[in-house]
Design a protein around this motif. Structure first.
Motif, PDB file in Angstrom:
ATOM      1  N   SER A  96     -15.523  62.857  77.772  1.00  0.00           N
ATOM      2  CA  SER A  96     -15.395  62.082  76.544  1.00  0.00           C
ATOM      3  C   SER A  96     -15.012  60.662  76.940  1.00  0.00           C
ATOM      4  O   SER A  96     -13.940  60.441  77.505  1.00  0.00           O
ATOM      5  CB  SER A  96     -14.318  62.727  75.664  1.00  0.00           C
ATOM      6  OG  SER A  96     -14.022  61.903  74.563  1.00  0.00           O
TER       7      SER A  96
ATOM      8  N   LYS B  14     -17.189  57.685  72.166  1.00  0.00           N
ATOM      9  CA  LYS B  14     -16.434  57.463  70.933  1.00  0.00           C
ATOM     10  C   LYS B  14     -17.087  56.311  70.189  1.00  0.00           C
ATOM     11  O   LYS B  14     -17.480  55.314  70.812  1.00  0.00           O
ATOM     12  CB  LYS B  14     -14.979  57.123  71.276  1.00  0.00           C
ATOM     13  CG  LYS B  14     -14.211  58.277  71.912  1.00  0.00           C
ATOM     14  CD  LYS B  14     -13.938  59.364  70.902  1.00  0.00           C
ATOM     15  CE  LYS B  14     -12.930  60.384  71.436  1.00  0.00           C
ATOM     16  NZ  LYS B  14     -12.620  61.409  70.423  1.00  0.00           N
TER      17      LYS B  14
ATOM     18  N   ASP C  48     -18.612  60.786  68.841  1.00  0.00           N
ATOM     19  CA  ASP C  48     -17.443  61.266  68.092  1.00  0.00           C
ATOM     20  C   ASP C  48     -16.821  60.082  67.355  1.00  0.00           C
ATOM     21  O   ASP C  48     -16.374  59.121  67.987  1.00  0.00           O
ATOM     22  CB  ASP C  48     -16.424  61.889  69.056  1.00  0.00           C
ATOM     23  CG  ASP C  48     -15.231  62.531  68.342  1.00  0.00           C
ATOM     24  OD1 ASP C  48     -15.184  62.501  67.092  1.00  0.00           O
ATOM     25  OD2 ASP C  48     -14.347  63.071  69.047  1.00  0.00           O
TER      26      ASP C  48
ATOM     27  N   ASN D  20     -14.228  60.395  65.074  1.00  0.00           N
ATOM     28  CA  ASN D  20     -12.838  60.657  64.672  1.00  0.00           C
ATOM     29  C   ASN D  20     -12.556  60.160  63.246  1.00  0.00           C
ATOM     30  O   ASN D  20     -11.621  59.386  63.022  1.00  0.00           O
ATOM     31  CB  ASN D  20     -11.840  60.047  65.661  1.00  0.00           C
ATOM     32  CG  ASN D  20     -11.783  60.810  66.975  1.00  0.00           C
ATOM     33  OD1 ASN D  20     -12.210  60.318  68.018  1.00  0.00           O
ATOM     34  ND2 ASN D  20     -11.288  62.044  66.932  1.00  0.00           N
TER      35      ASN D  20
ATOM     36  N   LEU E 148      -6.842  65.489  75.972  1.00  0.00           N
ATOM     37  CA  LEU E 148      -6.242  64.863  77.159  1.00  0.00           C
ATOM     38  C   LEU E 148      -5.084  65.702  77.696  1.00  0.00           C
ATOM     39  O   LEU E 148      -4.065  65.168  78.142  1.00  0.00           O
ATOM     40  CB  LEU E 148      -5.747  63.443  76.827  1.00  0.00           C
ATOM     41  CG  LEU E 148      -6.688  62.522  76.042  1.00  0.00           C
ATOM     42  CD1 LEU E 148      -5.978  61.201  75.708  1.00  0.00           C
ATOM     43  CD2 LEU E 148      -7.966  62.220  76.817  1.00  0.00           C
TER      44      LEU E 148
ATOM     45  N   TYR F 217      -8.180  62.135  84.146  1.00  0.00           N
ATOM     46  CA  TYR F 217      -7.050  61.772  83.285  1.00  0.00           C
ATOM     47  C   TYR F 217      -5.825  61.265  84.038  1.00  0.00           C
ATOM     48  O   TYR F 217      -5.228  60.272  83.645  1.00  0.00           O
ATOM     49  CB  TYR F 217      -6.596  62.983  82.451  1.00  0.00           C
ATOM     50  CG  TYR F 217      -7.696  63.731  81.735  1.00  0.00           C
ATOM     51  CD1 TYR F 217      -8.077  63.348  80.452  1.00  0.00           C
ATOM     52  CD2 TYR F 217      -8.334  64.821  82.329  1.00  0.00           C
ATOM     53  CE1 TYR F 217      -9.078  64.045  79.772  1.00  0.00           C
ATOM     54  CE2 TYR F 217      -9.326  65.515  81.657  1.00  0.00           C
ATOM     55  CZ  TYR F 217      -9.701  65.132  80.383  1.00  0.00           C
ATOM     56  OH  TYR F 217     -10.689  65.821  79.726  1.00  0.00           O
TER      57      TYR F 217
HETATM   58  O1  OSB Z   1     -11.460  63.853  68.998  1.00  0.00           O
HETATM   59  O2  OSB Z   1     -12.005  65.116  70.556  1.00  0.00           O
HETATM   60  C1  OSB Z   1     -11.240  64.285  70.115  1.00  0.00           C
HETATM   61  C2  OSB Z   1      -8.679  63.179  72.730  1.00  0.00           C
HETATM   62  C3  OSB Z   1      -7.528  63.184  71.978  1.00  0.00           C
HETATM   63  C4  OSB Z   1      -7.593  63.527  70.650  1.00  0.00           C
HETATM   64  C5  OSB Z   1      -8.818  63.843  70.067  1.00  0.00           C
HETATM   65  C6  OSB Z   1      -9.984  63.847  70.818  1.00  0.00           C
HETATM   66  C7  OSB Z   1      -9.915  63.481  72.169  1.00  0.00           C
HETATM   67  C8  OSB Z   1     -11.078  63.413  73.052  1.00  0.00           C
HETATM   68  C9  OSB Z   1     -10.852  63.573  74.541  1.00  0.00           C
HETATM   69  O3  OSB Z   1     -12.206  63.200  72.669  1.00  0.00           O
HETATM   70  C10 OSB Z   1     -11.188  64.943  75.021  1.00  0.00           C
HETATM   71  C11 OSB Z   1     -10.631  65.212  76.396  1.00  0.00           C
HETATM   72  O4  OSB Z   1     -11.246  64.788  77.372  1.00  0.00           O
HETATM   73  O5  OSB Z   1      -9.556  65.856  76.500  1.00  0.00           O
END
Ligand code: OSB
Ligand code: MG
Length: 368
Positions: free
Chosen positions: A135, A163, A188, A190, A292, A322
């Motif tokens: 991601s 994103k 994504d 969000n 994360l 990470y």
């Molecule tokens: O929306 O999937 C999400 C990270 C933190 C909160 C929400 C999201 C995310 C990610 C990262 O997209 C996913 C990862 O690599 O852990």
């Protein structure tokens, strides 16, 4: 499993690189680390709520409060025969699913250790390694984004998620798609859009995306239905799905065609498995999301993603995507075929780097 004692740490972990989404930019990741003792065995759990309520209304602070004030007092001294039994015990605590999921995770770890079974086996997982992607946060500009994606492709990730947010959507996605015409790509948002933005999202339909994740608000189930009717690309819901009920209703309403399952978001592994089973039965594809996590939550995500209905690659990248230093001694690495091995040890199959816990802990509390 008779719960004897619980230790909780609020951790603040430095991220290797800043992570930017439609709701903000972070350079550190807060989470709660739980160590639960039952029958003399210790089990570990991670609460995925972050410092701020940007992704979800839960935060590390609210989870800390709910665990300390309401959940720990209810579970200390309780004797559970199975991890899922814990949910009944905290049924009168409304919401606060990430807080509950953390405690449930630790119970699965203990239960696995007691029964000499990996979490994967306890959940009836079928895969020894799971397909994963990465991601990618919002970058300075589309050129930087293409370079960042290129680096992850070189690392071996065969599925890319980017994103997006209003103003940083079509151009970004187009730039990645034209640089890499054949990769598995998804976006994504969000929850950054409303139905009024539908016309701006339609061009995404031309980019051969695997899915569009959570374009509208968490509460906009019906508007997602309307948006899905305007798009060929499947909508995948993340934030909107907090339970099996939500999953069923979203699918009945045709608000999405894919579901992102995060055990934390839905209150625990037992609820995550229920959503998987429900979707699997009707051939609705699911995939394992990520937040994360440290190695603790990552081990849990890998076990969940080993169930057969997780047919799309998960947001479960290697540890080095990470963190330079993690709180588990085990580090998760990417295999050449864009998979990560599911831990095979008992319980979560991980051990704790105690030095890292002390280093990143900003407060701790003991309940007994
Ligand atoms: O929306 O999937 C999400 C990270 C933190 C909160 C929400 C999201 C995310 C990610 C990262 O997209 C996913 C990862 O690599 O852990
Ligand atoms: Mg998401």
């Amino acid at each position: 499993m008779k719960i004897e004692q619980i230790e909780i740490h609020h951790l603040r972990m430095p991220l290797k690189s800043a992570f930017e989404t439609s709701f903000g930019r972070s350079v550190t990741r807060d989470c709660l680390f739980l160590r639960v003792y039952a029958d003399g065995i210790e089990g570990f759990g991670e609460c995925a709520a972050d410092y701020d309520p940007g992704y979800s209304s839960e935060t590390a602070g609210t989870s800390w409060y709910i665990l300390q004030e309401f959940i720990f007092p209810k579970v200390i001294g309780m004797d559970f025969s199975h991890p899922a039994d814990f949910q009944e015990c905290v049924a009168n605590v409304r919401g606060h699913r990430m807080a509950k999921a953390a405690l449930e995770m630790a119970l699965w770890d203990i239960y696995g250790k007691q029964n000499n079974q990996s979490l994967k086996n306890l959940l009836n997982g079928t895969k020894e390694r799971v397909e994963v992607g990465v991601s990618v946060g919002i970058q300075k500009d589309p050129t930087t984004l293409v370079k960042t994606v290129e680096k992850y492709l070189e690392d071996g990730y065969q599925r890319i998620k980017i994103k997006i947010k209003p103003g940083r959507d079509i151009e970004d996605a187009k730039a990645v798609r034209s640089a890499f015409p054949l990769i598995r790509l998804q976006v994504d948002a969000n929850s950054a859009y409303t139905l009024k933005d539908a016309q701006r999202l339609i061009p995404l339909d031309e980019l051969n995306l695997l899915l569009i994740e959570q374009p509208l608000d968490e509460e906009d189930l019906w508007d997602h239905h309307k948006l899905q009717k305007m798009l060929r690309t499947p909508i995948c819901l993340d934030e909107s799905i907090l339970s099996l009920q939500h999953a069923r209703q979203a699918l009945e309403m045709q608000s999405c065609r894919v579901i992102n399952i995060k055990a934390g978001r839905v209150g625990g592994l037992s609820e995550g498995k229920k959503i998987h089973d429900y979707c699997y039965q009707q051939s609705v594809p699911v995939w394992c999301g990520g937040m994360l996590e440290t190695g603790v939550g990552r081990a849990s995500n890998l076990a969940l993603a080993s169930l057969p209905g997780f047919t799309l690659p998960g947001d479960i990248s290697a540890t080095d995507r990470y963190y330079d230093e993690d709180i588990t001694n085990e580090r998760f690495i990417l295999n050449a075929d864009s998979t990560i091995d599911v831990p095979s040890g008992v319980g979560l199959g991980i051990t704790i780097n105690e030095k890292a816990i002390s280093k990143y802990s900003i407060r701790k509390y003991y309940a007994k």
